[in-house]
Design an enzyme around this catalytic site. Structure first.
Site, PDB file in Angstrom:
ATOM      1  N   GLU A  60       0.963  -1.096   0.001  1.00  0.00           N
ATOM      2  CA  GLU A  60      -0.086  -0.160  -0.001  1.00  0.00           C
ATOM      3  C   GLU A  60       0.708   1.261  -0.105  1.00  0.00           C
ATOM      4  O   GLU A  60       0.315   2.295  -0.577  1.00  0.00           O
ATOM      5  CB  GLU A  60      -1.051  -0.106   1.132  1.00  0.00           C
ATOM      6  CG  GLU A  60      -2.231  -0.842   1.040  1.00  0.00           C
ATOM      7  CD  GLU A  60      -2.082  -2.195   1.314  1.00  0.00           C
ATOM      8  OE1 GLU A  60      -1.177  -2.648   1.683  1.00  0.00           O
ATOM      9  OE2 GLU A  60      -3.079  -3.014   0.966  1.00  0.00           O
ATOM     10  N   HIS A 129     -12.199  -4.270   9.052  1.00  0.00           N
ATOM     11  CA  HIS A 129     -12.628  -4.287   7.669  1.00  0.00           C
ATOM     12  C   HIS A 129     -13.975  -3.581   7.574  1.00  0.00           C
ATOM     13  O   HIS A 129     -14.715  -4.066   6.596  1.00  0.00           O
ATOM     14  CB  HIS A 129     -12.798  -5.946   7.064  1.00  0.00           C
ATOM     15  CG  HIS A 129     -11.714  -6.383   6.781  1.00  0.00           C
ATOM     16  ND1 HIS A 129     -10.605  -6.769   7.418  1.00  0.00           N
ATOM     17  CD2 HIS A 129     -11.063  -6.921   5.348  1.00  0.00           C
ATOM     18  CE1 HIS A 129      -9.738  -7.220   6.956  1.00  0.00           C
ATOM     19  NE2 HIS A 129      -9.891  -7.406   5.608  1.00  0.00           N
TER      20      HIS A 129
HETATM   21  C1  LIG Z   1      -2.906  -4.133   4.182  1.00  0.00           C
HETATM   22  C2  LIG Z   1      -3.842  -5.037   3.561  1.00  0.00           C
HETATM   23  N1  LIG Z   1      -3.779  -4.833   1.976  1.00  0.00           N
HETATM   24  C3  LIG Z   1      -4.947  -5.724   1.453  1.00  0.00           C
HETATM   25  C4  LIG Z   1      -5.488  -6.578   2.089  1.00  0.00           C
HETATM   26  C5  LIG Z   1      -6.508  -7.251   1.474  1.00  0.00           C
HETATM   27  N2  LIG Z   1      -6.070  -8.859   1.526  1.00  0.00           N
HETATM   28  C6  LIG Z   1      -6.437  -9.792   2.070  1.00  0.00           C
HETATM   29  S1  LIG Z   1      -5.835 -11.309   2.074  1.00  0.00           S
HETATM   30  C7  LIG Z   1      -4.917 -10.816   0.914  1.00  0.00           C
HETATM   31  C8  LIG Z   1      -4.052 -11.721  -0.066  1.00  0.00           C
HETATM   32  C9  LIG Z   1      -2.944 -12.140   1.152  1.00  0.00           C
HETATM   33  O1  LIG Z   1      -2.264 -13.285   0.311  1.00  0.00           O
HETATM   34  P1  LIG Z   1      -1.140 -14.126   1.220  1.00  0.00           P
HETATM   35  O2  LIG Z   1      -0.339 -13.182   1.980  1.00  0.00           O
HETATM   36  O3  LIG Z   1      -0.383 -14.794   0.250  1.00  0.00           O
HETATM   37  O4  LIG Z   1      -2.142 -14.850   2.026  1.00  0.00           O
HETATM   38  P2  LIG Z   1      -3.257 -16.157   1.887  1.00  0.00           P
HETATM   39  O5  LIG Z   1      -4.384 -15.338   1.718  1.00  0.00           O
HETATM   40  O6  LIG Z   1      -2.845 -16.793   0.457  1.00  0.00           O
HETATM   41  O7  LIG Z   1      -2.926 -16.981   3.153  1.00  0.00           O
HETATM   42  C10 LIG Z   1      -5.056  -9.396   0.664  1.00  0.00           C
HETATM   43  C11 LIG Z   1      -4.522  -8.861  -0.464  1.00  0.00           C
HETATM   44  C12 LIG Z   1      -5.429  -6.724   3.582  1.00  0.00           C
HETATM   45  N3  LIG Z   1      -5.904  -7.464   4.377  1.00  0.00           N
HETATM   46  N4  LIG Z   1      -4.584  -5.757   4.210  1.00  0.00           N
END
Ligand SMILES: Cc1ncc(C[n+]2csc(CCOP(=O)(O)OP(=O)(O)O)c2C)c(N)n1
Ligand SMILES: [Mg+2]
Lengths: 325, 337
Positions: A60, A129
């Site tokens: 971000e 959220h």
């Molecule tokens: C700061 C922030 N940016 C974006 C999000 C939205 N978001 C939630 S889960 C996710 C993907 C995360 O991917 P990863 O770290 O690979 O974990 P996974 O869900 O695959 O376990 C995103 C972009 C968030 N929760 N917090």
């Protein structure tokens, strides 16, 4: 007129501006190929391609920093921060950077960019959220703050935000994405800093924003039906610049002011409006100005608890009835 | 292939293996139940399952000691269960019932059970990495022997907090273990399309003077062994480890995601050829564990999850009076007199 959902109006607004202006490009997480987690940007990638509609990493600070750098040097980027709560991780760019660069450089620098973000509650997503953080943004000099309540306003105000010379935080309400409404065909550009009387009335004024607007209208309708109380509802639409003219003339007419705010109570935007009204229109008031807000607590996840936290039609209705009786 | 029956138990004895299987199987059944409950419209809000990623939670939790601390993401049901949190508490929280671990106030993304060392589940990407560093600092500062483990996804390696936390932990040699569950996707986006390096965690390790560790995250034994090494390193004052576990999420990113972005056949391939539960079950048999014992474990877990489901279903929604409790330390929410 076309019937669009609020989320379709987002894509339509972005598309309109991208078609018009080559320097408009759009970045964010999962916004391109997947069309956004709220499906608000579906179709843009297919239409404009990977040069202008870009999936970013979860970075971000880089998203807002890059948007800012591009804006300073000649582009008009639109950046998405998926949930407004996440703005906290890149708040430096809002609070210290994009809001101040014009001032600190004495006008040499500018940041014509738009930060779009999903704001607000109602989805049972819990405390990280669901927040309404429009009042955080309003507290910072140098940025503009927009929060539409209808599909038409989404498109028109988004276009106006892209064309604005200042950085704009554009709050889309997550619980409104599914609503439908008429949107003018062809190019549609609205004006920042204009509130709208969305339900005329003579007995009291409700000032509301985003999801609170339809709720305020419903409460007003019910007050009319049940008690013959005729409430005027003003949709603020943009918190900065704030259209005090429209608000004040409504309050001057009705003599009563209620704010309906989704942000938690302390330092919510309504406090500012009430203080201006008390300052400038004190002698027009026939009674206390009353704020109806989310209480000063983090948001709970459970649906029954969330429903009694965010101002509901019933709460707005009963509070106004209580105060006016 | 010849019927090669009883391999000798190696460094992991049968008791541990059964523990590892039990833990993985519990997560599998509970997560499937969470999905079924969602289809029944009984899971409110969102939820993020760890189907396919069970071996990581089981392997690390089994290697932990009781006072160790876990810091999880929204994809945290597995880690919470693996530490021994009550199944009713977890399912109840997903269903936002009064019996939930946090009585419905937090919801599925924030599972917390401090009595089991689960110091919370965090839904803003990156935030809990520095927190785990802080827990490790406290352990070092106060002379405690617990280690903090922080679980996060591949996508999380691209946020600043990941890098700050690693550098900080290395500088002060803190007892923290960083576990990247690389399931190939950041939500709907393939990780390689938005990351500068092939192995999002391991390829960054050298930037912080750490060993590059990549393991098969669908092999509970390998996870368990790797965890043991990292914990003994941390406990002996030699600082943090960063471990990248290759795995695959068999469910959608969150509850409503049909996974349209997956290439054809990818999901099937992982389910058929690289499912941690299937693999571990075969290994148990290879090591001479009787089918009856495996069946016993599975039946017991199904019963536990069934009972927990019924209990959660009959639990009331949270009472309205808890809406304003625990905002401040005095238990209430008052901000003025
Ligand atoms: C700061 C922030 N940016 C974006 C999000 C939205 N978001 C939630 S889960 C996710 C993907 C995360 O991917 P990863 O770290 O690979 O974990 P996974 O869900 O695959 O376990 C995103 C972009 C968030 N929760 N917090
Ligand atoms: Mg991932």
């Amino acid at each position: 007129m076309a019937q669009l959902t609020y989320r379709e109006a987002v894509a339509a607004g972005i598309a309109q501006e991208m078609e018009r202006d080559e320097t408009v490009a759009f970045i964010g997480e999962d916004v391109a190929r997947a069309g956004g987690v709220f499906k608000a940007t579906v179709g843009l990638f297919d239409k404009f391609g990977p040069k202008r509609v870009i999936d970013t990493p979860i970075s971000e600070q880089a998203i807002l920093g890059a948007a800012m750098g591009a804006a300073m040097t000649g582009m008009r980027p639109i950046a998405e921060i998926m949930f407004s709560d996440f703005l906290a991780v890149c708040w430096d760019f809002v609070a210290n950077e994009m809001s101040k660069s014009r001032y600190m450089s004495d006008g040499q620098l500018k940041c014509p960019l738009v930060v779009r973000t999903g704001n607000g509650g109602g989805s049972r997503f819990g405390a990280q959220h669901s927040q309404s953080i429009e009042n955080w943004a309003m507290a910072i000099p140098g940025i503009k703050v927009v929060a539409p309540s209808t599909p038409a306003d989404v498109k028109g105000l988004l276009a106006a935000s892209v064309r604005d010379e200042d950085p704009v935080i554009f709050f889309e309400h997550k619980s409104l994405y599914a609503i439908k409404g008429e949107v003018p065909e062809g190019e549609h550009v609205d004006t920042l800093g204009t509130a709208k009387v969305v339900r005329p009335g003579k007995d009291a004024t409700i000032v509301a924003l985003a999801l609170m607007v339809p709720r305020a209208i419903q409460a007003a309708d019910k007050l009319m039906t049940d008690h013959g109380i005729d409430v005027e509802v003003v949709d603020i639409r943009t918190l900065v610049p704030l259209d005090m003219k429209t608000i004040s003339s409504s309050v001057a007419k009705t003599g009563r002011l209620f704010t309906v705010e989704e942000n938690p109570r302390l330092c919510g935007w309504g406090a500012e409006i009430v203080s201006i009204v008390v300052d400038e229109l004190f002698w027009e008031l026939d009674g206390p100005a009353v704020r109806i807000t989310t209480p000063h607590i983090p948001l709970p996840a459970a649906d029954n608890l969330e429903d009694i936290t965010i101002p509901s039609v019933d709460r707005i209705y009963s509070k106004i009835l209580d105060v006016l009786r | 292939m010849a019927k090669k029956k009883t391999l000798k138990n190696d460094d992991i004895d049968e008791k541990k293996r059964l523990e590892l299987y039990n833990s993985q199987y519990l997560i599998r059944v509970a997560e499937q139940r969470a999905y079924d409950l969602f289809l029944e419209n009984l899971v409110k809000g969102t939820s993020h399952l760890s189907l396919g990623q069970e071996a990581i939670a089981a392997g690390f939790a089994t290697a932990m000691q009781e006072n160790d601390k876990s810091f999880c993401t929204y994809r945290g049901h597995a880690h919470t269960l693996a530490r021994g949190a009550s199944v009713v508490g977890v399912l109840g929280e997903l269903m936002q019932r009064d019996c939930g671990l946090m009585r419905g106030k937090g919801g599925s993304m924030h599972l917390t059970d401090t009595s089991k060392g689960v110091m919370g589940s965090y839904a803003i990407i990156g935030a809990h990495l520095p927190m785990a560093v802080g827990s490790a600092w406290r352990a070092q500062y106060m002379g405690h022997d617990d280690v903090a483990t922080v679980f996060f996804g591949d996508g999380t390696t691209n946020i600043g907090a990941f890098h700050e936390a690693l550098n900080y932990a290395v500088v002060y040699k803190l007892p923290v273990v960083f576990v990247c569950e690389n399931n190939n996707y950041m939500e709907y986006t393939p990780i390689e399309s938005i990351t500068a390096v092939k192995n999002p965690a391991a390829d960054r390790a050298s930037a912080y003077g750490l060993d590059s560790i990549i393991i098969d995250g669908n092999d509970a034994d390998e996870v368990y062994r790797t965890a043991q090494v990292a914990y003994s390193k941390a406990r002996s004052g030699e600082g943090p480890s960063l471990i990248e576990c290759k795995t695959y999420r068999q469910s959608g990113h969150s509850r409503a995601d049909p996974g349209a972005y997956r290439p054809d056949g990818e999901l099937d391939h992982w389910k058929k050829n690289n499912d941690p539960i299937t693999r571990y079950r075969s290994r148990l048999i290879e090591f001479g564990v009787k089918q009856k014992i495996i069946d016993g474990i599975e039946e017991n877990i199904k019963r536990v999850v069934d009972e927990a489901t019924e209990e959660a279903k009959s639990s009331p929604v949270p009472p309205e009076e808890i809406l304003t409790t625990n905002v401040y330390a005095n238990g209430g929410w008052a901000w003025r007199n």
